[in-house]
Enzyme design. Structure first.
Site, PDB file in Angstrom:
ATOM      1  N   ASP A 256     -12.793  -9.018  -0.361  1.00 38.29           N
ATOM      2  CA  ASP A 256     -13.915  -8.325   0.285  1.00 38.29           C
ATOM      3  C   ASP A 256     -15.207  -8.349  -0.546  1.00 38.29           C
ATOM      4  O   ASP A 256     -16.288  -8.133  -0.014  1.00 38.29           O
ATOM      5  CB  ASP A 256     -13.544  -6.860   0.567  1.00 38.29           C
ATOM      6  CG  ASP A 256     -12.339  -6.740   1.487  1.00 38.29           C
ATOM      7  OD1 ASP A 256     -12.068  -7.702   2.233  1.00 38.29           O
ATOM      8  OD2 ASP A 256     -11.672  -5.693   1.463  1.00 38.29           O
TER       9      ASP A 256
ATOM     10  N   GLY B 276      -8.962   0.422  -3.583  1.00 42.12           N
ATOM     11  CA  GLY B 276      -7.867   1.402  -3.522  1.00 42.12           C
ATOM     12  C   GLY B 276      -6.976   1.286  -4.748  1.00 42.12           C
ATOM     13  O   GLY B 276      -6.539   2.299  -5.321  1.00 42.12           O
TER      14      GLY B 276
ATOM     15  N   VAL C  23      -5.511 -15.440   7.799  1.00 45.26           N
ATOM     16  CA  VAL C  23      -5.602 -16.855   7.413  1.00 45.26           C
ATOM     17  C   VAL C  23      -6.451 -16.990   6.153  1.00 45.26           C
ATOM     18  O   VAL C  23      -6.165 -17.776   5.257  1.00 45.26           O
ATOM     19  CB  VAL C  23      -6.227 -17.662   8.580  1.00 45.26           C
ATOM     20  CG1 VAL C  23      -6.761 -18.994   8.129  1.00 45.26           C
ATOM     21  CG2 VAL C  23      -5.215 -17.848   9.683  1.00 45.26           C
TER      22      VAL C  23
ATOM     23  N   ARG D 182     -33.524 -23.882  23.316  1.00 47.24           N
ATOM     24  CA  ARG D 182     -34.090 -24.858  22.365  1.00 47.24           C
ATOM     25  C   ARG D 182     -33.284 -26.146  22.313  1.00 47.24           C
ATOM     26  O   ARG D 182     -33.611 -27.069  21.579  1.00 47.24           O
ATOM     27  CB  ARG D 182     -34.134 -24.255  20.950  1.00 47.24           C
ATOM     28  CG  ARG D 182     -35.238 -23.242  20.740  1.00 47.24           C
ATOM     29  CD  ARG D 182     -35.587 -23.093  19.260  1.00 47.24           C
ATOM     30  NE  ARG D 182     -34.443 -22.775  18.418  1.00 47.24           N
ATOM     31  CZ  ARG D 182     -33.886 -21.562  18.288  1.00 47.24           C
ATOM     32  NH1 ARG D 182     -34.382 -20.552  18.981  1.00 47.24           N
ATOM     33  NH2 ARG D 182     -32.862 -21.364  17.492  1.00 47.24           N
TER      34      ARG D 182
ATOM     35  N   ALA E  25     -24.849 -20.390  10.965  1.00 44.20           N
ATOM     36  CA  ALA E  25     -24.699 -19.550  12.169  1.00 44.20           C
ATOM     37  C   ALA E  25     -26.049 -19.229  12.806  1.00 44.20           C
ATOM     38  O   ALA E  25     -27.060 -19.136  12.115  1.00 44.20           O
ATOM     39  CB  ALA E  25     -23.989 -18.256  11.791  1.00 44.20           C
TER      40      ALA E  25
ATOM     41  N   LYS F 190     -29.943 -26.449  21.459  1.00 40.19           N
ATOM     42  CA  LYS F 190     -28.830 -26.517  20.502  1.00 40.19           C
ATOM     43  C   LYS F 190     -27.527 -26.766  21.275  1.00 40.19           C
ATOM     44  O   LYS F 190     -27.267 -26.114  22.293  1.00 40.19           O
ATOM     45  CB  LYS F 190     -28.722 -25.218  19.717  1.00 40.19           C
ATOM     46  CG  LYS F 190     -29.804 -25.076  18.640  1.00 40.19           C
ATOM     47  CD  LYS F 190     -29.419 -23.991  17.649  1.00 40.19           C
ATOM     48  CE  LYS F 190     -30.337 -24.010  16.440  1.00 40.19           C
ATOM     49  NZ  LYS F 190     -29.914 -23.083  15.393  1.00 40.19           N
TER      50      LYS F 190
ATOM     51  N   ARG G 127       0.902  -1.167   0.000  1.00 36.66           N
ATOM     52  CA  ARG G 127       0.000   0.000   0.000  1.00 36.66           C
ATOM     53  C   ARG G 127       0.937   1.212   0.000  1.00 36.66           C
ATOM     54  O   ARG G 127       1.663   1.427   0.954  1.00 36.66           O
ATOM     55  CB  ARG G 127      -0.907  -0.023   1.228  1.00 36.66           C
ATOM     56  CG  ARG G 127      -1.746  -1.332   1.330  1.00 36.66           C
ATOM     57  CD  ARG G 127      -2.853  -1.187   2.360  1.00 36.66           C
ATOM     58  NE  ARG G 127      -3.390  -2.476   2.797  1.00 36.66           N
ATOM     59  CZ  ARG G 127      -4.380  -3.134   2.202  1.00 36.66           C
ATOM     60  NH1 ARG G 127      -4.938  -2.660   1.123  1.00 36.66           N
ATOM     61  NH2 ARG G 127      -4.817  -4.287   2.706  1.00 36.66           N
TER      62      ARG G 127
ATOM     63  N   GLY H  46      -8.174  -4.386  -5.625  1.00 34.28           N
ATOM     64  CA  GLY H  46      -9.493  -3.976  -5.155  1.00 34.28           C
ATOM     65  C   GLY H  46      -9.716  -2.474  -5.298  1.00 34.28           C
ATOM     66  O   GLY H  46      -9.098  -1.817  -6.149  1.00 34.28           O
TER      67      GLY H  46
ATOM     68  N   GLY I 215     -13.158  -8.508   5.597  1.00 33.89           N
ATOM     69  CA  GLY I 215     -14.123  -7.918   4.664  1.00 33.89           C
ATOM     70  C   GLY I 215     -14.126  -6.405   4.678  1.00 33.89           C
ATOM     71  O   GLY I 215     -14.941  -5.780   4.020  1.00 33.89           O
TER      72      GLY I 215
HETATM   73  O1  F6P Z   1      -9.007  -5.722   1.494  1.00 33.70           O
HETATM   74  C1  F6P Z   1      -8.621  -6.989   1.899  1.00 33.70           C
HETATM   75  C2  F6P Z   1      -8.406  -7.033   3.393  1.00 33.70           C
HETATM   76  O2  F6P Z   1      -7.998  -8.334   3.757  1.00 33.70           O
HETATM   77  C3  F6P Z   1      -9.597  -6.594   4.245  1.00 33.70           C
HETATM   78  O3  F6P Z   1     -10.557  -7.605   4.391  1.00 33.70           O
HETATM   79  C4  F6P Z   1      -8.919  -6.202   5.524  1.00 33.70           C
HETATM   80  O4  F6P Z   1      -9.684  -5.248   6.219  1.00 33.70           O
HETATM   81  C5  F6P Z   1      -7.617  -5.611   5.052  1.00 33.70           C
HETATM   82  O5  F6P Z   1      -7.375  -6.129   3.754  1.00 33.70           O
HETATM   83  C6  F6P Z   1      -6.439  -5.912   5.933  1.00 33.70           C
HETATM   84  O6  F6P Z   1      -5.346  -5.191   5.464  1.00 33.70           O
HETATM   85  P1  F6P Z   1      -3.849  -5.538   5.816  1.00 33.70           P
HETATM   86  O7  F6P Z   1      -3.473  -6.783   5.069  1.00 33.70           O
HETATM   87  O8  F6P Z   1      -3.090  -4.341   5.340  1.00 33.70           O
HETATM   88  O9  F6P Z   1      -3.764  -5.767   7.289  1.00 33.70           O
END
Ligand code: F6P
Length: 323
Positions: A127, A104, A254, A211, A186, A213, A72, A102, A170
């Site tokens: 994301d 940016g 991960v 219930r 979930a 679960k 970045r 993505g 995300g």
């Molecule tokens: O945009 C992908 C992403 O993995 C997001 O889901 C997350 O918020 C961000 O990048 C994490 O960024 P970095 O890898 O710089 O910690």
């Protein structure tokens, strides 16, 4: 067009290597020389680029991450940095650029395009928040990794009568959390697009326990108003109502590090090959993605500075099926 370049930028996504391979091989097929830029826009500014051969991209389609590296870049956000990048491209006679990334990253591509340089984007982010593609490179693999973790957590949760809060990535988009929550069964899902009060989530767990679960699962999007640790503290403060013993797991990076599945390899291959062909044929300033099953491009003006939201009907459905 005789020389083009390709870079990966922003967060890596499984399938980026398949996209790089497709750009290089399609570019060479069309008779272009293809330069690979190291470390995203940082590498562009610092002239870190070399011509890639057919063999240079051999054996990478199955690898996660990006062999070109990603970063970045703060310098690229400044006009002077962007001009330096253009100077480096023109020094080598490079006439077009493919940007795999993505939001940016595509904003960066658009900035170069607005300075008069031909750029085509390839929709790639786990994301799934890009306008111009129903699904982006990396989403399917990241989702499957989240699901594998969730399935395992549910096994151990059931043995101990526990409830797990699982936080998934995300950024500001709830797509991964919502889909992982639905596919993982979930009890509740919490996403940035819909504000859910901790009390409502607690009541959901309380009811699930009542219930009968054997385990509870709440999938939390990292961008949701209340994160997993905050919710864990809140629930623990009301342990007597929850019933389940409580744990939280933050999946984090991960999800990004996996080897791409078939879907992402194929999507990446098709999007990147199309973007390269279109750049070669004179199209520029657009993002290549998949819309309604068709590979298509959307002008940067419709993509940059906007984000796609989730399908809220699915969010409602998740609630109905969680009973
Ligand atoms: O945009 C992908 C992403 O993995 C997001 O889901 C997350 O918020 C961000 O990048 C994490 O960024 P970095 O890898 O710089 O910690």
């Amino acid at each position: 067009m005789e020389q083009i370049a390709v870079l990966t930028s922003g967060g890596d996504a499984p399938g980026m290597n398949a996209a790089i391979r497709a750009v290089v091989r399609m570019g060479l097929h069309l008779g272009c020389e293809v330069y690979g830029v190291r470390d995203g826009y940082d590498g562009l500014i610092n002239g870190k680029m070399t011509a890639l051969s057919l063999r240079a991209v051999g054996g990478i389609i199955q690898q996660g991450g990006t062999v070109l590296g990603s970063a970045r870049s703060a310098e690229f956000r400044e006009a002077a940095g962007r001009q330096k990048a253009l100077d480096e491209l023109s020094k080598r006679g490079i006439e077009g650029l493919i940007v795999i990334g993505g939001n940016g990253s595509q904003a960066g591509g658009n900035a170069l395009y607005e300075m008069g340089f031909p750029v085509m984007g390839v929709a790639s982010t786990i994301d799934n928040d890009l306008i111009g593609s129903d699904i982006t490179i990396g989403v399917d693999t990241a989702l499957n990794i989240a699901l594998e973790a969730i399935d395992r957590l549910k096994v151990t949760a059931a043995s101990h009568r526990r409830a797990f809060l699982v936080e998934v990535m995300g950024r500001d988009c709830g797509y991964l959390a919502m889909m992982a929550g639905i596919a993982g069964g979930a009890e509740a899902i919490t996403i940035p697009e819909v504000e859910t009060q901790p009390e409502a989530l607690l009541a959901t767990l309380e009811a699930a326990y009542a219930r009968g679960k054997t385990n509870g699962l709440i999938v939390v999007a990292e961008g949701a108003k209340h994160d997993a640790e905050e919710l864990l503290r809140y629930f623990r403060a009301h342990q007597e109502r929850v019933g389940y013993e409580l744990r939280a797991t933050i999946l984090g990076h991960v999800q990004r590090g996996g080897a791409p599945g078939a879907f992402d390899r194929l999507l990446a291959t098709r999007l990147a090959a199309t973007a390269t062909e279109r750049l070669y044929n004179g199209e520029q300033g657009a993002l290549v993605g998949q819309l309604n099953g068709t590979i298509t491009s959307t002008p940067y003006t419709d993509v940059v500075g906007r984000t796609k939201s989730v399908d809220l009907d699915l969010f409602t459905l998740a609630d109905v099926l969680a009973q």
